[in-house]
Design an enzyme around this catalytic site. Structure first.
Site, PDB file in Angstrom:
ATOM      1  N   LYS A   1       1.493  -0.978   0.053  1.00 28.14           N
ATOM      2  CA  LYS A   1       0.102  -0.078   0.129  1.00 28.14           C
ATOM      3  C   LYS A   1       0.971   1.097  -0.465  1.00 28.14           C
ATOM      4  O   LYS A   1       1.837   1.476   1.163  1.00 28.14           O
ATOM      5  CB  LYS A   1      -0.623  -0.272   1.032  1.00 28.14           C
ATOM      6  N   PRO A   2       1.318   2.138  -0.801  1.00 28.16           N
ATOM      7  CA  PRO A   2       1.465   3.286  -1.023  1.00 28.16           C
ATOM      8  C   PRO A   2       1.360   4.148  -0.768  1.00 28.16           C
ATOM      9  O   PRO A   2      -0.555   4.142   0.135  1.00 28.16           O
ATOM     10  CB  PRO A   2       1.949   3.550  -2.590  1.00 28.16           C
ATOM     11  N   ALA A   3       2.055   5.305  -0.007  1.00 24.87           N
ATOM     12  CA  ALA A   3       1.088   6.693   0.234  1.00 24.87           C
ATOM     13  C   ALA A   3      -0.059   6.966  -0.701  1.00 24.87           C
ATOM     14  O   ALA A   3       0.250   7.293  -1.807  1.00 24.87           O
ATOM     15  CB  ALA A   3       2.133   7.999   0.609  1.00 24.87           C
ATOM     16  N   SER A   4      -1.007   7.399  -0.183  1.00 25.17           N
ATOM     17  CA  SER A   4      -2.289   8.225  -1.027  1.00 25.17           C
ATOM     18  C   SER A   4      -1.190   9.184  -1.624  1.00 25.17           C
ATOM     19  O   SER A   4      -2.476   9.622  -2.968  1.00 25.17           O
ATOM     20  CB  SER A   4      -2.881   8.713  -0.368  1.00 25.17           C
TER      21      SER A   4
ATOM     22  N   SER B   1       4.901   6.838  10.501  1.00 26.14           N
ATOM     23  CA  SER B   1       5.503   7.842  11.417  1.00 26.14           C
ATOM     24  C   SER B   1       5.613   7.057  12.249  1.00 26.14           C
ATOM     25  O   SER B   1       4.358   6.280  12.385  1.00 26.14           O
ATOM     26  CB  SER B   1       4.395   8.899  11.395  1.00 26.14           C
TER      27      SER B   1
ATOM     28  N   LEU C   1      10.811   4.529  10.895  1.00 27.84           N
ATOM     29  CA  LEU C   1       9.744   5.255  11.826  1.00 27.84           C
ATOM     30  C   LEU C   1      10.278   6.735  11.987  1.00 27.84           C
ATOM     31  O   LEU C   1      11.463   6.761  11.596  1.00 27.84           O
ATOM     32  CB  LEU C   1       9.878   4.547  12.849  1.00 27.84           C
TER      33      LEU C   1
ATOM     34  N   CYS D   1      13.900  10.882   7.255  1.00 31.88           N
ATOM     35  CA  CYS D   1      13.678  10.928   8.777  1.00 31.88           C
ATOM     36  C   CYS D   1      15.364  11.265   8.873  1.00 31.88           C
ATOM     37  O   CYS D   1      15.214  10.631  10.198  1.00 31.88           O
ATOM     38  CB  CYS D   1      13.120   9.338   8.449  1.00 31.88           C
TER      39      CYS D   1
ATOM     40  N   GLU E   1       9.922  15.849  15.266  1.00 29.56           N
ATOM     41  CA  GLU E   1      10.672  15.981  14.390  1.00 29.56           C
ATOM     42  C   GLU E   1      10.207  16.977  13.286  1.00 29.56           C
ATOM     43  O   GLU E   1       9.231  17.061  13.414  1.00 29.56           O
ATOM     44  CB  GLU E   1      10.897  14.392  13.757  1.00 29.56           C
TER      45      GLU E   1
HETATM   46  N1  LIG Z   1      12.627   5.506   9.434  1.00 27.90           N
HETATM   47  C1  LIG Z   1      11.582   5.700   8.146  1.00 27.90           C
HETATM   48  O1  LIG Z   1      12.925   5.960   7.308  1.00 27.90           O
HETATM   49  C2  LIG Z   1      10.638   6.736   7.784  1.00 27.90           C
HETATM   50  C3  LIG Z   1      10.257   7.644   8.611  1.00 27.90           C
HETATM   51  N2  LIG Z   1       9.234   8.562   8.459  1.00 27.90           N
HETATM   52  C4  LIG Z   1       8.735   9.223   8.958  1.00 27.90           C
HETATM   53  O2  LIG Z   1       7.451   9.490   8.530  1.00 27.90           O
HETATM   54  C5  LIG Z   1       6.435  11.178   8.600  1.00 27.90           C
HETATM   55  C6  LIG Z   1       6.031  10.911   7.311  1.00 27.90           C
HETATM   56  O3  LIG Z   1       6.102  10.478   6.527  1.00 27.90           O
HETATM   57  P1  LIG Z   1       3.655   9.846   6.906  1.00 27.90           P
HETATM   58  O4  LIG Z   1       4.009   9.218   5.411  1.00 27.90           O
HETATM   59  O5  LIG Z   1       3.048  11.242   6.382  1.00 27.90           O
HETATM   60  O6  LIG Z   1       4.063   9.063   7.934  1.00 27.90           O
HETATM   61  P2  LIG Z   1       2.393   8.205   7.510  1.00 27.90           P
HETATM   62  O7  LIG Z   1       2.852   7.672   8.900  1.00 27.90           O
HETATM   63  O8  LIG Z   1       1.453   9.542   8.148  1.00 27.90           O
HETATM   64  O9  LIG Z   1       2.013   7.525   6.649  1.00 27.90           O
HETATM   65  C7  LIG Z   1       3.104   6.454   6.180  1.00 27.90           C
HETATM   66  C8  LIG Z   1       1.681   5.188   5.579  1.00 27.90           C
HETATM   67  O10 LIG Z   1       1.298   5.472   6.674  1.00 27.90           O
HETATM   68  C9  LIG Z   1       0.097   4.881   5.858  1.00 27.90           C
HETATM   69  N3  LIG Z   1      -0.485   5.069   7.503  1.00 27.90           N
HETATM   70  C10 LIG Z   1      -1.431   5.880   7.965  1.00 27.90           C
HETATM   71  N4  LIG Z   1      -2.265   5.480   8.538  1.00 27.90           N
HETATM   72  C11 LIG Z   1      -2.040   4.272   8.691  1.00 27.90           C
HETATM   73  C12 LIG Z   1      -2.924   3.417   9.479  1.00 27.90           C
HETATM   74  N5  LIG Z   1      -3.728   3.988  10.518  1.00 27.90           N
HETATM   75  N6  LIG Z   1      -3.351   2.230   9.070  1.00 27.90           N
HETATM   76  C13 LIG Z   1      -2.531   1.551   7.874  1.00 27.90           C
HETATM   77  N7  LIG Z   1      -1.523   2.342   7.344  1.00 27.90           N
HETATM   78  C14 LIG Z   1      -1.659   3.743   7.736  1.00 27.90           C
HETATM   79  C15 LIG Z   1       0.224   6.048   4.653  1.00 27.90           C
HETATM   80  O11 LIG Z   1      -1.504   6.164   4.033  1.00 27.90           O
HETATM   81  P3  LIG Z   1      -1.724   7.273   3.946  1.00 27.90           P
HETATM   82  O12 LIG Z   1      -0.871   7.736   2.575  1.00 27.90           O
HETATM   83  O13 LIG Z   1      -3.458   6.654   2.802  1.00 27.90           O
HETATM   84  O14 LIG Z   1      -2.779   8.324   4.845  1.00 27.90           O
HETATM   85  C16 LIG Z   1       1.028   5.734   4.050  1.00 27.90           C
HETATM   86  O15 LIG Z   1       1.186   5.006   3.109  1.00 27.90           O
HETATM   87  C17 LIG Z   1       7.450  11.869   9.659  1.00 27.90           C
HETATM   88  O16 LIG Z   1       7.672  10.732  10.850  1.00 27.90           O
HETATM   89  C18 LIG Z   1       8.875  10.491   9.071  1.00 27.90           C
HETATM   90  O17 LIG Z   1       9.695  10.557   9.951  1.00 27.90           O
HETATM   91  C19 LIG Z   1       8.993   8.543   6.863  1.00 27.90           C
HETATM   92  C20 LIG Z   1       9.200   7.971   5.979  1.00 27.90           C
HETATM   93  C21 LIG Z   1      11.343   7.551   6.336  1.00 27.90           C
HETATM   94  O1  LIG Z   2      12.793   7.857   4.143  1.00 27.92           O
HETATM   95  C1  LIG Z   2      13.382   8.445   4.261  1.00 27.92           C
HETATM   96  O2  LIG Z   2      13.827   9.282   5.134  1.00 27.92           O
HETATM   97  C2  LIG Z   2      14.761   7.830   3.761  1.00 27.92           C
HETATM   98  O3  LIG Z   2      14.762   6.656   4.487  1.00 27.92           O
HETATM   99  C3  LIG Z   2      15.804   8.752   3.673  1.00 27.92           C
HETATM  100  S1  LIG Z   2      16.692   7.928   2.992  1.00 27.92           S
HETATM  101  O4  LIG Z   2      17.088   6.666   3.074  1.00 27.92           O
HETATM  102  O5  LIG Z   2      17.084   8.386   1.275  1.00 27.92           O
HETATM  103  O6  LIG Z   2      17.953   8.704   4.091  1.00 27.92           O
END
Ligand SMILES: NC(=O)C1=CN([C@@H]2O[C@H](COP(=O)(O)OP(=O)(O)OC[C@H]3O[C@@H](n4cnc5c(N)ncnc54)[C@H](OP(=O)(O)O)[C@@H]3O)[C@@H](O)[C@H]2O)C=CC1
Ligand SMILES: O=C(O)[C@H](O)CS(=O)(=O)O
Length: 486
Positions: A181-184, A235, A257, A290, A387
């Site tokens: 499931k990709p982000a919407s 997140s 996360l 992240c 963050e």
């Molecule tokens: N550690 C890492 O590598 C990374 C961490 N992050 C963290 O994520 C945050 C920002 O990214 P963001 O995409 O907004 O994060 P979100 O957690 O809001 O969304 C990530 C994914 O989870 C889905 N999702 C949201 N709610 C639910 C649920 N209840 N059940 C199942 N799936 C769900 C979203 O779907 P939908 O889009 O449909 O809502 C999306 O595909 C920041 O805190 C960042 O640090 C982000 C990227 C990488």
């Molecule tokens: O979702 C992210 O922030 C990625 O993990 C960053 S990276 O892999 O390009 O460093």
């Protein structure tokens, strides 16, 4: 629509059990360009029923795929890698259009994303087990590695292609299937990947990509006992929810996360290198990664010099539509992201911080924001504990090594950390004491397919990339061969 060399890469349907299809009820959701607000198109609003079908098909396909020799699995992944590179321009255009990052960064992500497919195409043939000397002469102890089985992945909008391949690559290499499931906000990148996976020979049903309701799709992924592993990037809040939902069926979990990375500049640092590292670590993807530097700690003796150099570089950043030439900072992903950075800046100002450059929404309007540097940051500010996930660089002064290590570790997160020093002893001491899954020493860019990516504390579980990333999709089976005496 987008001016693609291969328009068939832009799909407005979900890919379920090898079939391109609409949602059962025909509902759709819009996909918009964050730079312009224009609607790029739609994707299906899938729910639990479509997800259940995808999981059932994945379970059947996985059992066959696990029997395919590793070399052949690797060959399919290698073909997929080649197809990603051959279509990199189109994949980057799709990515920038739905996510906003500058085209050069988007192309960089496609190359980075493809490198996970390349890496795991090679690793597929190196899934070794053990033959362990048994305590009795008539038996042999074997530890063999087998695929976990049917898996599910939920990916974020900030690296829509790389976060997918960092999961799908090891899954397919290990002999698993995957429902994604990709982000919407960024579904088209994942759907384009599915087009190329189909062309590369990934068997029907082995990979599905469902767009739509996060709670419905995620709910089925976590409820369905056929799913033996869930891998999530996003997140910490959503990670906690998924972890709770997965408990009932005891799923293996990989969670990448949130972070709150400290970026430390000691007074013996190469300041020009430190500024370079701060720019890439802080402002890559407009600060929406992240592993971005979230807190910049600068030893008092070099604070003025570092600050002056950094501000000069930040002022030179070019904000605008990522499709336009020369742009180095795209829009934030949505209004919520703009509100968060505004809140962090207002809070910092209220608590004594000084804005050295930027500090407000960009004159372009919409989701564009001025790259910002704030001095006089303190541990009492929101930027110290949350963050930001945007183009804000808060400068925190410090005096001693012991003090800054305590400050750096004073967070529930532990994903990435960075520091600059030319003292070898300090490099080892500080690396060992920082509470993070990844430490960059004299660099602000550490992510690569060869290295184990992941966090400690509440930044997640498990590792992605490297040989460790493959283990996340494998089970160890103990086989005891007895009765072997003559
Ligand atoms: N550690 C890492 O590598 C990374 C961490 N992050 C963290 O994520 C945050 C920002 O990214 P963001 O995409 O907004 O994060 P979100 O957690 O809001 O969304 C990530 C994914 O989870 C889905 N999702 C949201 N709610 C639910 C649920 N209840 N059940 C199942 N799936 C769900 C979203 O779907 P939908 O889009 O449909 O809502 C999306 O595909 C920041 O805190 C960042 O640090 C982000 C990227 C990488
Ligand atoms: O979702 C992210 O922030 C990625 O993990 C960053 S990276 O892999 O390009 O460093």
């Amino acid at each position: 629509m987008l001016n693609l060399k291969d328009p068939s890469l832009l799909r407005q349907q979900a890919f379920i059990a090898g079939v391109w299809t609409d949602a059962d009820d025909g509902k759709t959701l819009d996909v918009t360009n964050p730079a312009t607000g224009e609607t790029l198109g739609t994707v299906p609003l899938c729910s639990a029923a479509e997800t259940e079908r995808a999981i059932a098909a994945a379970d059947v396909a996985q059992r066959a795929w696990a029997k395919v020799p590793a070399k052949e699995r690797g060959a399919v992944l290698r073909k997929l890698f080649d197809l990603m590179l051959a279509n990199a321009d189109d994949l980057a255009l799709i990515l920038t259009s739905e996510q906003g990052k500058p085209l050069a960064e988007a192309r960089g992500e496609i190359i980075y994303a493809a490198s996970f497919i390349e890496w795991f195409a090679e690793e597929a043939r190196r899934i070794y087990g053990d033959v362990i000397p048994a305590p009795q002469g008539d038996r042999r102890i074997l530890a063999i590695k087998q695929p976990v089985g049917t898996t599910a992945a939920i990916t974020p909008w900030n690296f829509p292609t790389a976060m997918l391949t960092r999961k799908a690559g090891p899954a397919l290499a290990a002999g698993c299937s995957m429902v994604v499931k990709p982000a919407s906000q960024t579904p088209y990148s994942a759907l384009a990947f599915a087009v190329l996976a189909e062309r590369a020979g990934v068997p029907k049903g082995l990979l599905s990509v469902l767009t739509g309701s996060a709670s419905q799709i995620g709910g089925e992924m976590t409820r369905n006992p056929l799913v033996r592993k869930l891998t999530f990037t996003g997140s910490t809040e959503v990670g906690r929810t998924l972890m709770r939902q997965s408990a009932d069926t005891i799923k293996k979990l990989s969670l990448e996360l949130g972070g709150n990375a400290p970026f430390i500049v000691f007074d013996d640092a190469d300041l020009d290198a430190a500024v370079e590292g701060a720019m890439i670590s802080k402002f890559r993807n407009t600060g929406q990664t992240c592993v971005c530097a979230n807190r910049l700690y600068v030893q008092r003796g070099v604070l003025k010099a570092f600050s002056d150099k950094l501000v000069a570089r930040v002022k030179a950043l070019k904000v605008g539509n990522g499709l336009d030439a020369g742009i180095t900072q795209g829009p934030l992903i949505d209004a919520k992201a703009v509100a968060k950075i505004e809140e962090h800046i207002a809070d910092a100002r209220a608590k004594g911080g000084e804005v050295l450059t930027g500090g407000k929404p960009h004159a372009l309007g919409g989701l564009f924001f001025e790259p910002t540097v704030v001095s006089g940051a303190t541990s009492e500010m929101l930027v110290a504990v949350e963050e930001t996930f945007g183009p804000l660089a808060p400068l925190f002064p410090f005096d001693t090594e012991a003090e800054v290590i305590a400050l750096a570790n004073d967070t529930e997160f532990g994903l990435a950390a960075y520091f600059y020093s030319r003292d070898l002893g300090r490099a080892m001491r500080v690396s060992e004491q920082l509470e993070a899954g990844m430490v960059g020493v004299n660099t602000g860019l550490i992510s690569t397919a060869e290295a184990p990516f992941g966090g400690v504390k509440q930044s997640g579980l498990g590792r992605e990339g490297s040989k460790y990333g493959l283990e996340e999709f494998l089970e160890v089976k103990y086989v005891c061969l007895a009765g072997l005496a003559e």
